[in-house]
Scaffold this motif. Sequence first.
Motif, PDB file in Angstrom:
ATOM      1  N   GLU A   1      -9.285  -8.896 -12.597  1.00 46.50           N
ATOM      2  CA  GLU A   1     -10.265  -8.959 -13.687  1.00 46.50           C
ATOM      3  C   GLU A   1     -11.678  -8.920 -13.082  1.00 46.50           C
ATOM      4  N   SER A   2     -11.794  -9.394 -11.842  1.00 43.18           N
ATOM      5  CA  SER A   2     -13.122  -9.392 -11.210  1.00 43.18           C
ATOM      6  C   SER A   2     -13.497  -7.997 -10.710  1.00 43.18           C
ATOM      7  N   ASN A   3     -12.620  -7.400  -9.926  1.00 47.38           N
ATOM      8  CA  ASN A   3     -13.022  -6.170  -9.247  1.00 47.38           C
ATOM      9  C   ASN A   3     -12.390  -4.889  -9.800  1.00 47.38           C
ATOM     10  N   GLY A   4     -11.781  -5.003 -10.968  1.00 44.58           N
ATOM     11  CA  GLY A   4     -11.273  -3.791 -11.634  1.00 44.58           C
ATOM     12  C   GLY A   4     -12.414  -3.127 -12.385  1.00 44.58           C
ATOM     13  N   LYS A   5     -13.342  -2.548 -11.691  1.00 48.81           N
ATOM     14  CA  LYS A   5     -14.562  -1.992 -12.295  1.00 48.81           C
ATOM     15  C   LYS A   5     -14.789  -0.568 -11.787  1.00 48.81           C
ATOM     16  N   HIS A   6     -15.369   0.285 -12.651  1.00 43.63           N
ATOM     17  CA  HIS A   6     -15.564   1.672 -12.219  1.00 43.63           C
ATOM     18  C   HIS A   6     -17.025   2.095 -12.227  1.00 43.63           C
ATOM     19  N   VAL A   7     -17.913   1.177 -12.565  1.00 40.37           N
ATOM     20  CA  VAL A   7     -19.340   1.527 -12.462  1.00 40.37           C
ATOM     21  C   VAL A   7     -20.069   0.488 -11.616  1.00 40.37           C
ATOM     22  N   THR A   8     -21.165   0.923 -11.023  1.00 43.45           N
ATOM     23  CA  THR A   8     -21.954   0.020 -10.178  1.00 43.45           C
ATOM     24  C   THR A   8     -22.785  -0.911 -11.059  1.00 43.45           C
ATOM     25  N   LEU A   9     -23.478  -1.827 -10.410  1.00 41.73           N
ATOM     26  CA  LEU A   9     -24.349  -2.749 -11.153  1.00 41.73           C
ATOM     27  C   LEU A   9     -25.363  -1.983 -11.995  1.00 41.73           C
TER      28      LEU A   9
END
Length: 773
Positions: A354-362
């Motif tokens: 849930e923390s690092n399942g991301k596809h865009v930067t800040l």
Amino acid sequence: MSALREKAAWRALEAHQPELDKQHLRDLFAADPGRAERYRADAAGWKFDYSRHRVNDQTLEHLFALARECGVEARRDAMFAGEKVNVTEQRAALHIALRAPARKVIKVDGVNVVPEVHGVLKRMATLANAIREGRWLGFSGRPIRNIVNVGIGGSDLGPVMAYEALRHYSDRKLQLRFVSNVDYTDFAEAVHDLRPDETLFIIASKTFTTLETMTNAHSARDWLMAAAGGDKKAVAKHFVALSTNEKAVEDFGISTDQMYGFWDWVGGRYSMDSSIGLSTMIAIGPDAFAEMLAGFHAMDEHFRTAPLERNLPVIMGLLGVWYTDFFNAETQAVLPYEQYLKRFPAYLQQLTMESNGKHVTLEGRTVDYQTGPVYWGEPGTNGQHSFYQLIHQGTRLIPCDFVGFAQSLNPSGRHHDLLIANVIAQAEALAFGKTLQQVKDEGISDELAPHRVFEGNRPSTLLLADRLTPAALGSLIALYEHSVFTQAAIWNINPFDQWGVELGKQLALRVVDEIESPRKPLNHDSATNATIAWYRKARRKTTAEGAVSTPAATSPQRVLVIDIGGSHVKAMISGNAREVEIKSDRTLTPETMIKQLRPAIRGWKYDAVSIGYPGPLLHDRIARDPYNLGKGWVGFDFAKAFGRPVKIINDAAMQALGSYEGGRMLFLGLGTGLGTAFIVDGIIEPMELAHLPYKKGTFEDYVGSRGLKQLGKKKWHAHVFDVVGQLQAALEPDYVVLGGGNVRHLETLPEGVRRGDNHNAFAGGFRLWENKT
Ligand SMILES: O=P(O)(O)OC[C@H]1O[C@](O)(CO)[C@@H](O)[C@@H]1O
């Protein structure tokens, strides 16, 4: 190309990778005798052995350089300083303040939050001690001994994992259960053998709006209320809330004295050491809980102060980046060789994914590199006999984290030696494998030999500590929390939001509305439409066929339902399809009814009673004696007579409730008279439509039994169609259900009308105790 891939250290790692890719761990060990000694670091009681990783000094240099170039230290310091590092929600991420000693000063928006944290811990300790010492009493005066935590995600996984992990230290007089799934089975099984008057529900929800948790919380309240005879005061003895949402907690009916708060700067998956850990504290006691917090804090301090080269969370995070982005590893296995840690992989799944399942930067740009890997695992040695085969001889690279302890908490014979021998052997086998030559030297035939080769070169970390203590658990969790943070800093993503769970939640709300309003048009894609249609149909069938069995299976307790009619009184109990019946007539009083019923229902065990009453009610009380029965019904104390809580409802409304499939339903009972009830989105409105003027009389005169007798079947049939049509036009229901004994005389049904089933009266009676309707 992204800024990350442009970085010098990233490019250096890209250039360096082919060199490492060619080397086997066997070669790396052979070339470097000091490797085992050098590639380990210790902190907060943990030994972190990373010598079996596909790295050499140069790799590590590049990785640390990458961490520096990505500003890991500055980001870490910003997090510890309470800056709003959760940029998409404009919040700090200060879980480190939850375990800070009282003397520390950690400010959010200029306010030191540490005293508040310790204030809540103190209140939690008072409650935990009262329960542990048998001083917290339920509504019957018996001490609370069952604790049911109701929560999901971060409000469940941490508490369950910690309870299991620290069970050895728990008070065995207490039963701890955890309910998370909206599937009612989870709740039903959790409370199956519990006495309500000995049970405390902890409603754990940061937002106090989460669908699953609030649905389960309402079921818990109904379950308790049924046993407490509807006495609302019992809630105070049996419910506490853990939340940041004071208003929603109060609206639910839990006073703020019974609420243990936390703050918006604590993410759900980082909250098990906040008040969300109340169940843990009750289980192991405030002192052991404090030890756990000290363990967290020791790892926090290590992460904050140790140089990157000796920093466990940093090294762990960097190794993850190395495999994810330079070896295309897709998953990471976590394999605790400690039965008490059986829920640790599940807990880590939320923390990491849930923390690092991301596809865009800040900054919101799509990344052109891989981010968080899939985490999974099971305790050893069980996993060895299921999925390890693929790790050893499959085609994928799966880095493994092994966790082990020098001492067992339950030492016995050779068990622990065998356990530890296995974890050591697995790490060795994965790293070094077995060559074709070695296989042949063992005398294996040429044919079989390829099957027996272990390529090896599979990387793993060994995480070792002396003993699984509360402190060791705390520092282990903090290690993973900060390694996730390190990776997020490298990938330039926000590890503290979770927008990805929103879409599914929104769609589920829309779909549930469409399921419960069966006439609503469906405007999804064809596959979704087809599945909803399938379920609508199945659900109709289940309700029609399972009118008796379904509610029994889901009812939170045993309910006796009594359906009082002009010629018969029928009774049934949930969980048993047998129906009993006594005769009724114009002389029947409540006393004579109970007297005649008693022998018929002897031996039946029930906790609550529902009565379908053939007359008007006002504020859930009988307002008038029934037209077709005797006297004495108004004011009769049924609860006293049965010794159980009793709910009384109009008989048509009870059958309507049992026939209800969601949306706007008009129920018409074609019996002696015309029973009518309207249910809109679960709210029942009994109606007296029968006496509205119609032709030369009232509706009832034409479609009741008298109408049938006087007009004959054909004319009566036409009037039923006419009355139904008029009521459809006036009330616009999604569907009409025609119940009552005379419905059998209708061979055809008007458009939009379904045939009811008298058994649905029982279903309605059971349902009365299932929800607030
Ligand atoms: O504690 P709450 O607000 O009920 O939320 C439960 C879980 O739901 C999520 O918001 C989304 O799954 C998690 O982050 C959180 O742990």
